[in-house]
Design a protein around this motif. Structure first.
Motif, short mmCIF file in Angstrom:
data_model
loop_
_atom_site.label_atom_id
_atom_site.label_comp_id
_atom_site.label_asym_id
_atom_site.label_seq_id
_atom_site.Cartn_x
_atom_site.Cartn_y
_atom_site.Cartn_z
N GLU A 44 4.91 94.85 23.99
CA GLU A 44 3.66 94.16 24.34
C GLU A 44 3.89 93.06 25.36
O GLU A 44 3.00 92.72 26.15
CB GLU A 44 3.00 93.56 23.09
N GLU A 45 5.09 92.47 25.36
CA GLU A 45 5.34 91.28 26.18
C GLU A 45 5.13 91.54 27.67
O GLU A 45 4.53 90.73 28.37
CB GLU A 45 6.78 90.77 25.95
N ILE A 46 5.66 92.67 28.18
CA ILE A 46 5.56 92.92 29.62
C ILE A 46 4.11 93.09 30.05
O ILE A 46 3.70 92.64 31.13
CB ILE A 46 6.41 94.16 30.02
N LYS A 47 3.29 93.70 29.21
CA LYS A 47 1.87 93.87 29.53
C LYS A 47 1.19 92.51 29.64
O LYS A 47 0.36 92.28 30.52
CB LYS A 47 1.18 94.71 28.46
N ILE A 48 1.53 91.60 28.74
CA ILE A 48 0.91 90.28 28.73
C ILE A 48 1.28 89.49 29.98
O ILE A 48 0.41 88.95 30.66
CB ILE A 48 1.31 89.50 27.45
N ILE A 49 2.58 89.44 30.31
CA ILE A 49 2.97 88.59 31.44
C ILE A 49 2.48 89.18 32.76
O ILE A 49 2.12 88.44 33.68
CB ILE A 49 4.48 88.32 31.46
N GLU A 50 2.43 90.52 32.86
CA GLU A 50 1.92 91.12 34.08
C GLU A 50 0.43 90.85 34.24
O GLU A 50 -0.05 90.70 35.37
CB GLU A 50 2.19 92.62 34.08
N SER A 51 -0.30 90.77 33.14
CA SER A 51 -1.74 90.47 33.23
C SER A 51 -1.98 89.06 33.77
O SER A 51 -3.06 88.76 34.27
CB SER A 51 -2.40 90.62 31.86
N HIS A 52 -0.96 88.19 33.65
CA HIS A 52 -1.06 86.83 34.20
C HIS A 52 -0.43 86.70 35.58
O HIS A 52 -0.43 85.61 36.16
CB HIS A 52 -0.39 85.84 33.24
N GLY A 53 0.14 87.79 36.08
CA GLY A 53 0.68 87.77 37.44
C GLY A 53 2.11 87.29 37.56
O GLY A 53 2.58 87.02 38.67
N TYR A 54 2.84 87.19 36.43
CA TYR A 54 4.22 86.72 36.49
C TYR A 54 5.19 87.88 36.72
O TYR A 54 4.92 89.02 36.34
CB TYR A 54 4.60 85.99 35.20
N LYS A 55 6.34 87.56 37.30
CA LYS A 55 7.44 88.51 37.39
C LYS A 55 8.27 88.44 36.12
O LYS A 55 8.16 87.49 35.34
CB LYS A 55 8.30 88.20 38.62
N SER A 56 9.13 89.45 35.93
CA SER A 56 9.84 89.55 34.66
C SER A 56 11.35 89.60 34.85
O SER A 56 11.87 90.18 35.80
CB SER A 56 9.40 90.82 33.91
N ILE A 57 12.05 88.94 33.91
CA ILE A 57 13.50 89.04 33.79
C ILE A 57 13.78 89.55 32.38
O ILE A 57 13.36 88.93 31.40
CB ILE A 57 14.20 87.69 34.00
N LEU A 58 14.48 90.66 32.27
CA LEU A 58 14.82 91.24 30.97
C LEU A 58 16.24 90.89 30.58
O LEU A 58 17.17 91.08 31.36
CB LEU A 58 14.68 92.77 31.02
N LEU A 59 16.42 90.39 29.36
CA LEU A 59 17.72 90.23 28.74
C LEU A 59 17.75 91.14 27.52
O LEU A 59 16.91 91.03 26.64
CB LEU A 59 17.98 88.78 28.30
N SER A 60 18.73 92.04 27.49
CA SER A 60 18.78 93.00 26.39
C SER A 60 20.20 93.48 26.18
O SER A 60 21.02 93.46 27.10
CB SER A 60 17.87 94.20 26.70
N ASN A 61 20.50 93.91 24.94
CA ASN A 61 21.81 94.49 24.65
C ASN A 61 22.03 95.78 25.42
O ASN A 61 23.17 96.17 25.69
CB ASN A 61 21.95 94.76 23.15
N ASP A 62 20.94 96.45 25.72
CA ASP A 62 21.04 97.73 26.42
C ASP A 62 19.94 97.79 27.48
O ASP A 62 18.78 97.51 27.18
CB ASP A 62 20.89 98.89 25.43
N VAL A 63 20.30 98.14 28.70
CA VAL A 63 19.33 98.25 29.80
C VAL A 63 19.36 99.68 30.31
O VAL A 63 20.39 100.17 30.78
CB VAL A 63 19.66 97.27 30.94
N THR A 64 18.22 100.36 30.21
CA THR A 64 18.11 101.75 30.64
C THR A 64 17.60 101.82 32.08
O THR A 64 17.14 100.83 32.66
CB THR A 64 17.15 102.52 29.72
#
Length: 395
Positions: free
Chosen positions: A17-37
């Motif tokens: 849900e997080e990416i949908k929320i921040i994109e609706s506000h016009g922000y760019k995203s940085i992902l931190l994760s144990n696994d990146v596909t």
């Protein structure tokens, strides 16, 4: 919305849900994760594969990148990563974050008991996982200190069940994100009565009550949820008593600028089960939205990012109730079809989700992690009973 020039939100092992929320506000995203596909690299603007269980590694990364990227806030709806979110927000200078102390207490059930003292707690004690300590009164609840989603939580009616549960937890010695559950485990009094949660918003030390949710549990020793009913109505006197308890708890634990999900039992008086500084899981957010038209996930992001909350809190007077019932099994099944929905119930149903697409290899449900989908519906007592009976697969 048009992108906000070079403003980033850092997402920690997001649930989706997080990416949908921040994109609706016009922000760019940085992902931190144990696994990146590969899909992650297409979905997020910047990605970092890192061991999120190593706080030192993550902190060093944040210090290295915070000058390169203009990070407005760190955000997650992942319960296991809320404390790390608070730490990162402190490093980047975000003053809207919840406290590191409060988020850390929420991730440790023993610390919750310590800070609340005995006022709202059931009887409890900590025992060593390797001990042969004897508990002389039953029933009791046995649970790890740092797990979630009812994983490895047992109701024990006698010493045989207690020893078996303790052995199961010793075998499954890590929680859902691979962190060891530690040397100790929590033993506490089993409280009679129905179980509930309170969905609340805390902003600038002011508690805004949203809704109560009633939980439905199975009739066995595994205390996962098989359903929830939104917008439960206590009496006016009971509601005020519970809210007074909630106010005291959030002050004791230093919780602010967050959506809070507090689980409790109420039978003549309030007794705490646990506190989580994130919106309720299990689609409770969806049920609240159906009842009131407010999005607790959106509110969580707005609080952590210092944005206004566009809601009239005094106007939350809806009495509309909705329910979610989860598909589950009480024994292993090699193959079994999901039940058909009778025609007379179809108009009550809002959404059906079936996760076992092949209808094969249903493993006995022992926690929230191995249920098999859900039905969201309008709530009334007569239809609720019929729908709930449908969700026990092979029952």
């Amino acid at each position: 919305m048009l992108p906000i020039e070079d403003k980033y939100i850092l997402l920690l092992a997001p649930k989706g849900e997080e990416i949908k929320i921040i994109e609706s506000h016009g922000y760019k995203s940085i992902l931190l994760s144990n696994d990146v596909t590969f899909k992650d690299k297409l979905k997020y603007d910047v990605t970092f594969k890192i061991n999120l269980n190593s706080y030192n590694e993550v902190i060093q990364l944040i210090k290295n990148i915070k000058e390169k990227y203009d990070i407005k806030s760190a955000f997650t709806l992942n319960e296991y990563r809320v404390e790390l979110m608070a730490i990162i927000n402190g490093i980047i200078g975000n003053k809207n974050t919840l406290s590191i102390k409060g988020s850390g207490i929420c991730r440790n059930k023993s610390l919750q008991r310590k800070y609340i003292a005995n006022k709202f707690n059931p009887w409890f004690e900590l025992i060593n996982l390797t001990s042969d300590e004897i508990i002389d009164h039953y029933p009791v609840i046995l649970k790890p200190l740092n797990d979630a989603d009812s994983n490895n939580v047992y109701k024990c009616n006698n010493v045989t069940e207690f020893n078996q549960a303790l052995e199961n937890i010793r075998i499954n010695c890590k929680n859902h994100i691979g962190i060891t559950i530690g040397e100790h485990i929590l033993v506490e009094e089993y409280l009679e009565g129905d179980e509930y949660s309170a969905e609340i918003v805390v902003q600038e030390n002011i508690l805004r009550f949203v809704s109560f949710t009633k939980k439905i549990l199975p009739n066995n020793n595994h205390l996962y949820e098989i359903g929830h009913i939104s917008n439960h109505q206590f009496s006016e006197k009971e509601t005020q008593e519970i809210i007074d308890c909630l106010n005291e708890i959030i002050k004791l634990i230093d919780l602010d600028n967050a959506v809070i999900h507090i689980e409790f039992k109420y039978k003549d008086s309030f007794k705490l089960i646990e506190i989580n500084c994130r919106p309720g899981g299990d689609k409770i957010v969806d049920l609240v939205y159906l009842s009131f038209g407010i999005d607790l996930n959106e509110i969580s992001f707005r609080l952590i990012s210092g944005l206004d909350l566009p809601y009239n809190w005094s106007g939350l007077t809806s009495k509309k109730q909705f329910a979610i019932n989860f598909f589950y099994v009480e024994k292993d099944l090699i193959t079994k079809d999901y039940p058909n929905i009778p025609e007379n119930l179809k108009s009550e149903i809002i959404e059906i989700n079936k996760t076992n697409k092949l209808n094969k290899n249903f493993k006995k449900t022992i926690s929230n992690y191995n249920r098999y989908g859900y039905i969201i519906s309008n709530y009334n007592e007569e239809n609720q009973e019929k729908i709930r009976n449908l969700t026990l697969i092979g029952g």
